[in-house]
Design an enzyme around this catalytic site. Structure first.
Site, PDB file in Angstrom:
ATOM      1  N   LYS A  31     -36.677 -33.888  56.258  1.00 49.60           N
ATOM      2  CA  LYS A  31     -37.310 -35.212  56.189  1.00 49.60           C
ATOM      3  C   LYS A  31     -38.804 -35.114  56.435  1.00 49.60           C
ATOM      4  O   LYS A  31     -39.325 -34.148  57.017  1.00 49.60           O
ATOM      5  CB  LYS A  31     -36.683 -36.169  57.191  1.00 49.60           C
ATOM      6  CG  LYS A  31     -36.747 -35.729  58.666  1.00 49.60           C
ATOM      7  CD  LYS A  31     -38.024 -36.086  59.380  1.00 49.60           C
ATOM      8  CE  LYS A  31     -38.016 -35.702  60.847  1.00 49.60           C
ATOM      9  NZ  LYS A  31     -39.330 -35.892  61.521  1.00 49.60           N
ATOM     10  N   ASP A  61     -32.613 -37.480  65.582  1.00 50.62           N
ATOM     11  CA  ASP A  61     -32.922 -37.192  64.171  1.00 50.62           C
ATOM     12  C   ASP A  61     -31.685 -36.868  63.337  1.00 50.62           C
ATOM     13  O   ASP A  61     -31.798 -36.691  62.123  1.00 50.62           O
ATOM     14  CB  ASP A  61     -33.895 -36.007  64.077  1.00 50.62           C
ATOM     15  CG  ASP A  61     -35.343 -36.415  64.284  1.00 50.62           C
ATOM     16  OD1 ASP A  61     -35.627 -37.630  64.269  1.00 50.62           O
ATOM     17  OD2 ASP A  61     -36.189 -35.528  64.455  1.00 50.62           O
TER      18      ASP A  61
END
Length: 326
Positions: free
Chosen positions: A32, A163
């Site tokens: 990401k 995350d």
């Protein structure tokens, strides 16, 4: 290669464990980039409240999960396709922890053999370990036949780390809380990124500690800022130039203060044609947004030739979240 015995009998298993029929499952999950990251003051638990916009990029982690041999039944083992001393293969690896957590929750005792192929920079602020964990949850859920929904896997993912939920979801999303409460965000078009990597990682806790120290001198707000309407509008329109003007990372100043050379990398990327370059997450990876593939290649070549970076990876975005392949 490590072994960790799975713990049976989760306290709140959503359904009885079932024996899966698969022998091997391969799952891919993306890294990401944070398009926007605003951090508030730390709470009583020491964690910072965040508002962030994640985008999944085509730097893909692959987890292959296989049934254990009879003599290893009930253990979780892990190996790397490409050995890397920076990546642990014992019970501290997030993928091993993900398999153990799923086994605990569902009462599975079969164990699993995990093989990781890593493509996301290690300790680079791009959630490669979190992608491994997300892929492992999906792979073991299929291998063991436990049948958890994505919503149930997201709950387990959040227990593993802030995350971890996003690589399950993929695409583009807003994260609140510690970044683990996700809302999908519409994003049209394709975005072209260059990621400049460093040989030495940056500790996320160290970056947040420096952020807190800097905030004491600047009267930083206690709560994170909202996502700007200009940023969501740029994503809806598929406009990389408008998006570049909205990119923001509250942790950038802290990361640069710990690693001043990052400012030189940002300057070179932008001088080479990037619309905008910034620290990715807690760093030290630098993310540079380019207007098109040709410019992305030019930026990558300039960074590679500079000697300032270990490598320069090109990747488009957004891409899907964790999914079975093959």
């Amino acid at each position: 290669m490590s072994r960790l015995r799975a713990v049976p009998g989760g306290q709140s298993a959503p359904q009885p464990a079932r024996a899966g029929s698969m022998v091997k499952v391969r799952v891919e999950a993306p890294g990401k980039v944070n398009l926007f990251l605003s951090a508030g003051a730390p709470g009583a638990d020491g964690y910072h409240l965040l508002t962030t916009v994640f985008q999944a990029v085509r730097l893909i982690e692959t987890v292959t999960a296989r049934r254990q041999a009879a003599d290893l039944r009930g253990t979780i083992t892990l190996g790397l396709e490409e050995p890397d001393p920076a990546v642990p293969t014992d019970a501290t690896n997030l993928a091993v922890r993900a398999a153990a957590r799923l086994a605990e929750e569902t009462g599975v005792t079969d164990g699993v053999d995990l093989l990781l192929r890593k493509r996301v920079p290690v300790a680079g602020g791009m959630a490669g370990g979190s992608a491994d964990a997300a892929a492992t949850l999906v792979a073991c859920n299929a291998l063991w036949g436990t049948g958890l929904s994505q919503a149930q896997l997201l709950v387990l993912a959040a227990q593993l780390g802030a995350d971890v939920p996003f690589p399950l979801l993929g695409a583009t999303a807003v994260g609140h809380g510690r970044g683990d409460r996700l809302t999908p965000l519409m994003a049209r078009g394709t975005y072209h990124w260059v990621f400049a990597t460093s040989a030495q990682g940056l500790s996320t806790p160290a970056v947040f500690q420096r952020f807190d120290a800097l905030a004491q001198d600047s009267a930083a707000p206690a709560a994170p800022a909202d996502v700007p309407a200009e940023l969501t509008g740029a994503l809806r329109d598929g406009d990389p130039r408008a998006l570049a003007a909205c990119l923001h990372n509250d942790l950038q100043e802290a990361a640069i203060s710990l690693r001043p050379q990052l400012a030189d990398i940002i300057a070179l990327a932008e001088a080479s044609g990037a619309l905008r370059a910034m620290v990715s997450g807690s760093g030290p990876t630098i993310a540079a947004l380019a207007p098109d593939p040709a410019t992305a290649m030019r930026v990558a070549n300039a960074l590679t030739a500079s000697g300032l970076v270990t490598g320069a990876l090109r990747a488009d975005a957004p891409v899907a979240g964790a999914r079975m392949v093959g």
